[in-house]
Motif scaffolding. Structure first.
Motif, PDB file in Angstrom:
ATOM      1  N   VAL A  72       0.830  -1.208   0.000  1.00  0.00           N
ATOM      2  CA  VAL A  72       0.000   0.000   0.000  1.00  0.00           C
ATOM      3  C   VAL A  72       0.860   1.252   0.000  1.00  0.00           C
ATOM      4  O   VAL A  72       0.660   2.179  -0.794  1.00  0.00           O
ATOM      5  CB  VAL A  72      -0.957  -0.001   1.211  1.00  0.00           C
ATOM      6  CG1 VAL A  72      -1.670   1.342   1.323  1.00  0.00           C
ATOM      7  CG2 VAL A  72      -1.989  -1.112   1.074  1.00  0.00           C
ATOM      8  N   MET A  73       1.842   1.310   0.880  1.00  0.00           N
ATOM      9  CA  MET A  73       2.625   2.532   1.055  1.00  0.00           C
ATOM     10  C   MET A  73       3.594   2.786  -0.093  1.00  0.00           C
ATOM     11  O   MET A  73       4.013   3.924  -0.305  1.00  0.00           O
ATOM     12  CB  MET A  73       3.390   2.478   2.379  1.00  0.00           C
ATOM     13  CG  MET A  73       2.504   2.550   3.601  1.00  0.00           C
ATOM     14  SD  MET A  73       1.582   4.100   3.701  1.00  0.00           S
ATOM     15  CE  MET A  73       0.366   3.654   4.958  1.00  0.00           C
ATOM     16  N   LEU A  74       3.945   1.757  -0.840  1.00  0.00           N
ATOM     17  CA  LEU A  74       4.852   1.930  -1.967  1.00  0.00           C
ATOM     18  C   LEU A  74       4.100   2.083  -3.282  1.00  0.00           C
ATOM     19  O   LEU A  74       4.685   1.974  -4.358  1.00  0.00           O
ATOM     20  CB  LEU A  74       5.833   0.755  -2.050  1.00  0.00           C
ATOM     21  CG  LEU A  74       6.730   0.543  -0.824  1.00  0.00           C
ATOM     22  CD1 LEU A  74       7.676  -0.623  -1.045  1.00  0.00           C
ATOM     23  CD2 LEU A  74       7.504   1.811  -0.470  1.00  0.00           C
ATOM     24  N   SER A  75       2.798   2.358  -3.197  1.00  0.00           N
ATOM     25  CA  SER A  75       2.006   2.635  -4.399  1.00  0.00           C
ATOM     26  C   SER A  75       1.954   4.143  -4.621  1.00  0.00           C
ATOM     27  O   SER A  75       2.262   4.930  -3.728  1.00  0.00           O
ATOM     28  CB  SER A  75       0.590   2.078  -4.232  1.00  0.00           C
ATOM     29  OG  SER A  75      -0.143   2.850  -3.281  1.00  0.00           O
ATOM     30  N   GLN A  76       1.557   4.530  -5.836  1.00  0.00           N
ATOM     31  CA  GLN A  76       1.464   5.955  -6.152  1.00  0.00           C
ATOM     32  C   GLN A  76       0.134   6.560  -5.726  1.00  0.00           C
ATOM     33  O   GLN A  76      -0.006   7.779  -5.666  1.00  0.00           O
ATOM     34  CB  GLN A  76       1.664   6.173  -7.656  1.00  0.00           C
ATOM     35  CG  GLN A  76       3.038   5.786  -8.153  1.00  0.00           C
ATOM     36  CD  GLN A  76       4.154   6.492  -7.392  1.00  0.00           C
ATOM     37  OE1 GLN A  76       4.085   7.678  -7.119  1.00  0.00           O
ATOM     38  NE2 GLN A  76       5.192   5.738  -7.031  1.00  0.00           N
ATOM     39  N   GLY A  77      -0.865   5.727  -5.423  1.00  0.00           N
ATOM     40  CA  GLY A  77      -2.160   6.241  -4.999  1.00  0.00           C
ATOM     41  C   GLY A  77      -2.155   6.681  -3.546  1.00  0.00           C
ATOM     42  O   GLY A  77      -1.135   6.634  -2.859  1.00  0.00           O
ATOM     43  N   VAL A  78      -3.325   7.109  -3.079  1.00  0.00           N
ATOM     44  CA  VAL A  78      -3.484   7.519  -1.684  1.00  0.00           C
ATOM     45  C   VAL A  78      -3.544   6.263  -0.819  1.00  0.00           C
ATOM     46  O   VAL A  78      -4.484   5.470  -0.947  1.00  0.00           O
ATOM     47  CB  VAL A  78      -4.764   8.348  -1.486  1.00  0.00           C
ATOM     48  CG1 VAL A  78      -4.932   8.746  -0.019  1.00  0.00           C
ATOM     49  CG2 VAL A  78      -4.755   9.585  -2.379  1.00  0.00           C
ATOM     50  N   PRO A  79      -2.577   6.016   0.060  1.00  0.00           N
ATOM     51  CA  PRO A  79      -2.635   4.815   0.903  1.00  0.00           C
ATOM     52  C   PRO A  79      -3.645   4.991   2.017  1.00  0.00           C
ATOM     53  O   PRO A  79      -3.696   6.040   2.677  1.00  0.00           O
ATOM     54  CB  PRO A  79      -1.205   4.716   1.456  1.00  0.00           C
ATOM     55  CG  PRO A  79      -0.700   6.116   1.451  1.00  0.00           C
ATOM     56  CD  PRO A  79      -1.366   6.815   0.306  1.00  0.00           C
ATOM     57  N   ALA A  80      -4.474   3.981   2.224  1.00  0.00           N
ATOM     58  CA  ALA A  80      -5.505   4.033   3.260  1.00  0.00           C
ATOM     59  C   ALA A  80      -5.333   2.859   4.217  1.00  0.00           C
ATOM     60  O   ALA A  80      -5.255   1.706   3.783  1.00  0.00           O
ATOM     61  CB  ALA A  80      -6.903   4.006   2.637  1.00  0.00           C
ATOM     62  N   ILE A  81      -5.280   3.162   5.501  1.00  0.00           N
ATOM     63  CA  ILE A  81      -5.169   2.146   6.555  1.00  0.00           C
ATOM     64  C   ILE A  81      -6.537   1.942   7.170  1.00  0.00           C
ATOM     65  O   ILE A  81      -7.191   2.908   7.583  1.00  0.00           O
ATOM     66  CB  ILE A  81      -4.172   2.587   7.643  1.00  0.00           C
ATOM     67  CG1 ILE A  81      -2.780   2.790   7.044  1.00  0.00           C
ATOM     68  CG2 ILE A  81      -4.126   1.578   8.792  1.00  0.00           C
ATOM     69  CD1 ILE A  81      -1.799   3.439   8.016  1.00  0.00           C
ATOM     70  N   TYR A  82      -6.991   0.699   7.221  1.00  0.00           N
ATOM     71  CA  TYR A  82      -8.240   0.410   7.917  1.00  0.00           C
ATOM     72  C   TYR A  82      -7.959   0.369   9.409  1.00  0.00           C
ATOM     73  O   TYR A  82      -7.078  -0.360   9.872  1.00  0.00           O
ATOM     74  CB  TYR A  82      -8.824  -0.922   7.438  1.00  0.00           C
ATOM     75  CG  TYR A  82     -10.124  -1.296   8.112  1.00  0.00           C
ATOM     76  CD1 TYR A  82     -11.170  -0.382   8.196  1.00  0.00           C
ATOM     77  CD2 TYR A  82     -10.306  -2.551   8.670  1.00  0.00           C
ATOM     78  CE1 TYR A  82     -12.361  -0.713   8.817  1.00  0.00           C
ATOM     79  CE2 TYR A  82     -11.498  -2.895   9.285  1.00  0.00           C
ATOM     80  CZ  TYR A  82     -12.523  -1.971   9.357  1.00  0.00           C
ATOM     81  OH  TYR A  82     -13.702  -2.298   9.976  1.00  0.00           O
ATOM     82  N   GLY A  83      -8.680   1.182  10.170  1.00  0.00           N
ATOM     83  CA  GLY A  83      -8.416   1.365  11.585  1.00  0.00           C
ATOM     84  C   GLY A  83      -8.283   0.065  12.359  1.00  0.00           C
ATOM     85  O   GLY A  83      -9.186  -0.783  12.327  1.00  0.00           O
TER      86      GLY A  83
END
Length: 615
Positions: A430-441
């Motif tokens: 997720v964090m190494l993608s170019q999009g907005v990274p979203a963490i599920y709480g």
């Protein structure tokens, strides 16, 4: 009868509005039905007055009445349409639902308030952060702090969320998304139908925990207030989030056939009245083109499953503020399949990792409320929703998950280590993608729902975030903080412009390239599960970054592209390490072999091209 002057009102403004010394009531009534305004003394179910709308107060399907100098602090109201007592769909406050889950047996128990309380915003404005600077955290407004393990003074409330702002800031979060915070009925009726949520068959045993369905979309939910003033509490939350550099995105689920005008009015109202930074709306039945082009919302983020871009922008038009974001399961499905080692996934995952359209952003995530938590996605092969009372028929059948040999809790340390590694790999994807990274709480602390992938009716420890104090979960939190920090510090990720995959400035190498056992040759055969992705520093403005992915169950070697003269490859991160996945800056170990890198099974490694101090 009230001793106040009453006359025809102004139909242009629905709900309750001020017009000089007059209070204007306007409501939509279809099919020629009769309508009257019911006024109650504040806090009472007794009717103080019932005032019929006359023919002169009718403007098409809108009834509008003005009452001169009505002391609004003394009254609440409803409408009687034909014989049915109805809550105003434009109500800005709702009374009688202050206690979560309480049963209400009177048609007058729930009433609309008339709030015109002033609030000191202290100069606050929406933050308008570019999408490329955002790291999102998605959670339920009640479940985020409801567990005693959250250690907040006011659990399950807007005030409780405020207590956790320092935590979000430490995590590096810049954008908080909350599931519905508006006034919905959590009990007493069948839970609303949704693609992901079945109709409750025994309404008295069910809770509409998520909040989807018909609602008073303009009013913050009274049961989410610790002070009895949800309007003020909501505004305080927004103001404090902004002071800490965190945007607020609110999710709205508008049922099919919701009036498009109401939807537009609702979003505008929350933006102007509550200073929210954006909305996440469902695509079905929502006027996405109108939201995208509304000049009032030109700097408000709008997120949905898809957008009809051909109806919104000309092909070559570049918006000055990229406000739209595609928000769907595409990344989740492809990344989970790649994570567990499915065949023929390299092209799909590499496309997901670099996806960065010019006219809209994409939101990337590995888990959401509609499905397994991240921990459960590496612990369960199938859903376990028996507690929902639907014979395990509800919830998604395809979760793209794996238990890696044993369903549920691991009975061996080896299996635990493998699962923890896969969770780390998921966060890195997720964090190494170019999009907005979203963490599920809760995912950042190993939260589990015990295999339940559809907790729509679970208002208990299953759905609430468990704030774990276990050492392994604390290490995971630390890793997530480091991963977020790395993303923010490395210019290769979170870019405004998409990679072109060619050397368009004649720098000597493409801006982005793929590599396999031979440098500059990506191997995308269906049986391969490994690839190296090179982000050229001469294009990013930082160090050259090389990410090596191996989701196979065996070790693979990947070639190392030759760096500019004087530079060597150093290991910046290795997901196979249980602790300290990221090496400290300046302490990265030099790779002994500068031609090939051996990548262990199910491992992601990040290499940095740095000057060799020994040369």
């Amino acid at each position: 009868m009230l001793d106040y002057r009453i006359r025809a009102g102004e139909p242009a403004f629905l709900g309750v509005t001020r017009h000089g010394k007059d209070i204007n009531f306007a409501v939509v009534v279809r099919d020629g039905k009769t309508c009257s305004l019911i006024l109650y003394p504040k806090g009472s179910q007794e009717i103080a007055a019932e005032i019929p709308f006359t023919e002169e107060m009718q403007f098409g399907d809108i009834y509008a009445m003005q009452i001169h100098q009505l002391p609004i602090d003394e009254y609440e109201y409803n409408y009687r349409i034909d014989k049915t007592v109805t809550l105003d769909p434009y109500a800005r406050a709702v009374r009688g639902r202050e206690i979560w889950g309480a049963c209400r047996d009177s048609v007058h128990a729930v009433r609309a308030g008339i709030p015109f309380e002033k609030f000191s915003w202290q100069g606050d404005r929406p933050l308008k952060l570019p999408y490329e600077e955002c790291v999102m955290y998605v959670t339920h407004p009640r479940g985020f702090t409801m567990s005693p393990s959250s250690k907040v003074r006011r659990p399950g409330t807007f005030a409780g969320i405020r207590e956790k702002i320092p935590y979000l800031k430490r995590m590096g979060i810049t954008q908080l998304e909350l599931m519905p915070v508006y006034e919905f009925e959590e009990t007493g009726e069948e839970a609303p139908s949704k693609k992901h949520m079945p109709i409750c068959r025994s309404s008295m045993e069910k809770i509409n925990y998520w909040g989807y369905g018909d609602a008073c979309f303009f009013a913050p939910k009274a049961a989410y207030s610790a002070t009895g003033n949800p309007i003020r509490e909501m505004k305080e939350l927004v103001r404090d989030l902004h002071k800490n550099g965190i945007e607020l995105i609110l999710e709205f689920y508008f049922p099919v056939r919701t009036n498009p005008n109401l939807i537009l009015d609702c979003v505008r109202y929350w933006v102007s009245e509550y200073h929210i930074d954006g909305v996440h709306v469902n695509s079905s039945g929502t006027p996405l083109t109108a939201l995208a082009l509304d000049p009032h919302l030109s700097e408000t983020k709008v997120m949905s499953e898809f957008f009809p871009m051909d109806q919104i922008y000309e092909r070559d038009y570049m918006p000055g503020f990229r406000k739209l974001a595609e928000y769907n399961d595409n990344f989740l499905v492809n990344a989970r399949r790649f994570l567990k080692g499915d065949e023929d996934m390299l092209w799909k995952i590499t496309e997901c990792l670099r996806s960065n359209p010019p006219q809209l952003a994409v939101v990337n995530y590995m888990a959401s409320h509609n499905g397994f938590t991240l921990s459960d996605a590496v612990s369960y092969d199938v859903k376990h929703n028996e507690a929902n009372g639907e014979d395990n028929q509800d919830g998604a059948d395809y979760n793209y998950s794996s238990n890696y040999g044993e369903e549920g809790a691991a009975s061996s340390r080896g299996l635990e280590r493998l699962r923890r590694r896969q969770v780390r790999n998921a966060f890195l994807l997720v964090m190494l993608s170019q999009g907005v990274p979203a963490i599920y709480g809760g995912d950042e602390m190993g939260n589990s729902q015990n295999g339940n992938n559809n907790v729509y009716c679970q208002d208990n420890e299953t759905s609430w975030i468990q704030w774990s104090r276990k050492k392994a979960d604390q290490r995971l939190q630390q890793f997530v903080r480091e991963t977020v920090a790395f993303r923010k510090s490395c210019p290769a990720f979170g870019r405004r412009n998409a990679y072109m995959m060619r050397d368009y400035l004649s720098k000597g190498m493409p801006d982005l390239s793929y590599h396999g056992e031979k440098a500059w040759y990506g191997e995308f055969e269906s049986y391969n599960r490994q690839v190296g992705i090179l982000y050229a520093g001469c294009y990013t403005g930082g160090e050259t970054c090389y990410v090596l992915y191996n989701m196979h169950m065996t070790e693979h070697e990947l070639a190392l592209p030759t760096l500019p003269s004087g530079q060597k490859w150093y290991v910046a991160a290795d997901s196979g390490r249980e602790t300290e996945v990221f090496y400290r800056k300046g302490e990265e170990p030099l790779l002994e072999n500068q031609k090939m890198a051996a990548v262990p099974p199910r491992t992601i490694m990040i290499l940095a091209g740095k000057k060799n101090e020994a040369d």
